[in-house]
Scaffold this active site. Structure first.
Site, short mmCIF file in Angstrom:
data_model
loop_
_atom_site.label_atom_id
_atom_site.label_comp_id
_atom_site.label_asym_id
_atom_site.label_seq_id
_atom_site.Cartn_x
_atom_site.Cartn_y
_atom_site.Cartn_z
CB ALA A 67 31.88 38.33 70.96
N GLY A 110 32.65 37.42 65.86
CA GLY A 110 31.48 36.58 66.12
C GLY A 110 30.36 36.80 65.12
CD GLU A 113 33.92 33.27 65.44
OE1 GLU A 113 33.61 34.23 66.17
OE2 GLU A 113 34.77 32.44 65.77
CD GLU A 133 37.59 37.15 66.20
OE1 GLU A 133 38.22 37.30 65.12
OE2 GLU A 133 36.44 36.66 66.26
N1 CAA Z 1 31.37 44.99 71.00
C1 CAA Z 1 30.84 46.00 71.71
N2 CAA Z 1 30.55 47.19 71.18
C2 CAA Z 1 30.79 47.36 69.87
C3 CAA Z 1 31.33 46.35 69.06
C4 CAA Z 1 31.62 45.11 69.68
N3 CAA Z 1 32.10 44.07 68.99
N4 CAA Z 1 31.47 46.83 67.80
C5 CAA Z 1 31.01 48.09 67.82
N5 CAA Z 1 30.60 48.44 69.06
C6 CAA Z 1 30.05 49.70 69.52
C7 CAA Z 1 31.15 50.75 69.64
O1 CAA Z 1 31.82 50.62 70.87
C8 CAA Z 1 30.33 52.01 69.53
O2 CAA Z 1 29.70 52.25 70.79
P1 CAA Z 1 29.79 53.71 71.49
O3 CAA Z 1 28.99 54.59 70.57
O4 CAA Z 1 29.13 53.49 72.81
O5 CAA Z 1 31.22 54.08 71.54
C9 CAA Z 1 29.23 51.65 68.54
O6 CAA Z 1 29.17 50.22 68.54
C10 CAA Z 1 29.53 52.10 67.13
O7 CAA Z 1 30.81 51.61 66.77
P2 CAA Z 1 31.99 52.51 66.14
O8 CAA Z 1 31.88 53.92 66.66
O9 CAA Z 1 33.27 51.81 66.37
O10 CAA Z 1 31.55 52.48 64.59
P3 CAA Z 1 32.51 52.68 63.32
O11 CAA Z 1 31.60 52.82 62.16
O12 CAA Z 1 33.51 53.75 63.58
O13 CAA Z 1 33.35 51.29 63.20
C11 CAA Z 1 33.60 48.89 63.20
C12 CAA Z 1 32.68 50.11 62.88
C13 CAA Z 1 34.81 48.87 62.26
C14 CAA Z 1 32.76 47.63 62.99
C15 CAA Z 1 34.10 48.97 64.67
O14 CAA Z 1 32.98 49.21 65.51
C16 CAA Z 1 34.80 47.76 65.16
O15 CAA Z 1 35.96 47.54 64.83
N6 CAA Z 1 34.15 46.92 66.00
C17 CAA Z 1 34.75 45.77 66.63
C18 CAA Z 1 34.91 44.62 65.64
C19 CAA Z 1 35.60 43.45 66.33
O16 CAA Z 1 36.71 43.54 66.78
N7 CAA Z 1 34.89 42.30 66.40
C20 CAA Z 1 35.40 41.12 67.02
C21 CAA Z 1 34.92 41.01 68.45
S1 CAA Z 1 35.67 39.67 69.34
C22 CAA Z 1 34.79 38.29 68.89
O17 CAA Z 1 33.85 38.36 68.12
C23 CAA Z 1 35.22 37.00 69.51
C24 CAA Z 1 34.59 35.77 68.91
O18 CAA Z 1 35.22 35.04 68.17
C25 CAA Z 1 33.25 35.34 69.22
#
Ligand code: CAA
Length: 259
Positions: A67, A110, A113, A133
């Site tokens: 998400a 998400g 999911e 999460e």
């Molecule tokens: N939401 C918003 N933006 C996101 C995102 C997310 N879930 N995941 C990645 N991005 C964005 C980053 O902020 C970044 O944007 P900027 O360039 O503007 O900073 C861009 O995408 C590239 O990401 P990274 O620089 O972090 O890329 P990376 O290769 O270094 O890392 C990754 C990749 C490990 C997937 C890392 O991006 C990450 O950990 N993302 C979040 C994963 C996460 O926590 N997901 C769960 C979300 S909560 C949820 O989903 C609730 C639910 O149950 C529905």
């Protein structure tokens, strides 16, 4: 479909549709407009007589990284509750047309999911699945704690949900979350091939099969088998059931009428 900004939709030969999640700068983070477009597209494709199966994919780097954290960051409880945040994601699991998630790269939170809301998950060999999460101070909100346990069992689901660790495509296949693994560059073509195979059969019968398998999530074994048997009986009301069996007996390929 051309007005969408966060997904690309294409109807392909062989009565299949391909949906590509397309927010490359955010690793396909699933913001509200993206989910709204996905729901709109899948509801339309579900009613399209020329579409027998739908493939949903992302990019080679990310199916979807979850998400949209930036969208959620400043939300308060009252808003999350009154808007029933994420409730409409499950619309995807309610359509009758079979859906295949073709997962390359990250399927996190998400994203994992969303893949589990599809009927079949196929993975590229570098795919990574996880429910991170917990690292954000929250928990899965779109079925992660419920669907993952049914796919991989309690211990593995607990590990992913409580530690935020990721699971490789190979592990996901061994546990049954993923049906098959393909080389990264072949994944979408293989998913379309499987979609075409499904689309070659009788559409109503495919939908009945999907409905019967999905019923097992909600029913006891006794009720589920009874439900299955009743649907099985109802296939005898269709011309395609007669055609399928007659073609076998006559040693020829069937020509299904209802596609
Ligand atoms: N939401 C918003 N933006 C996101 C995102 C997310 N879930 N995941 C990645 N991005 C964005 C980053 O902020 C970044 O944007 P900027 O360039 O503007 O900073 C861009 O995408 C590239 O990401 P990274 O620089 O972090 O890329 P990376 O290769 O270094 O890392 C990754 C990749 C490990 C997937 C890392 O991006 C990450 O950990 N993302 C979040 C994963 C996460 O926590 N997901 C769960 C979300 S909560 C949820 O989903 C609730 C639910 O149950 C529905």
């Amino acid at each position: 479909f051309s007005s969408y900004e966060n997904i690309k939709v294409e109807k392909k030969e062989g009565r299949v549709a391909l949906i590509e999640l397309y927010r490359p700068k955010a690793l396909n983070a699933l913001c509200t407009p993206l989910i709204n477009e996905l729901n709109d597209a899948t509801e339309k494709l579900d009613l399209d007589a020329d579409v027998g199966a739908i493939v949903i994919t992302g990019s080679e780097k990310a199916f979807a990284a979850g998400a949209d954290i930036k969208e959620m960051q400043s939300k308060e409880y009252i808003n999350a509750y009154t808007t029933n945040m994420f409730a409409n994601w499950a619309n995807l699991s309610k359509i009758q047309t079979p859906t295949i998630a073709a997962v390359n790269g990250f399927a996190l939170g998400g994203g994992c999911e969303l893949a589990m809301l599809c009927d079949i998950i196929l993975a590229g060999e570098k795919a990574k699945f996880g429910q991170p999460e917990i690292k954000l101070g929250t928990i899965p909100g779109c079925g992660g704690t419920q669907r993952l346990i049914r796919a991989v069992g309690k211990s593995k689901a607990m590990e992913l949900v409580l530690t935020g660790n990721m699971m490789s495509a190979q592990e996901a296949e061994a546990k049954g979350l993923v049906a098959r693994i393909y080389p990264v560059e072949d994944l979408v073509d293989e998913a379309l091939k499987m979609a075409r195979q499904i689309s070659s059969f009788s559409k109503p019968i495919v939908q009945m099969a999907k409905e019967a398998v999905n019923a097992s999530y909600e029913m006891s074994l006794e009720e589920g088998c009874r439900f299955e048997r009743r649907i099985f009986h109802s296939t005898f009301s269709t011309e395609d059931r007669l055609e399928g069996m007659t073609a076998f007996v006559e040693k020829r390929d069937p020509t299904f009428k209802h596609k």
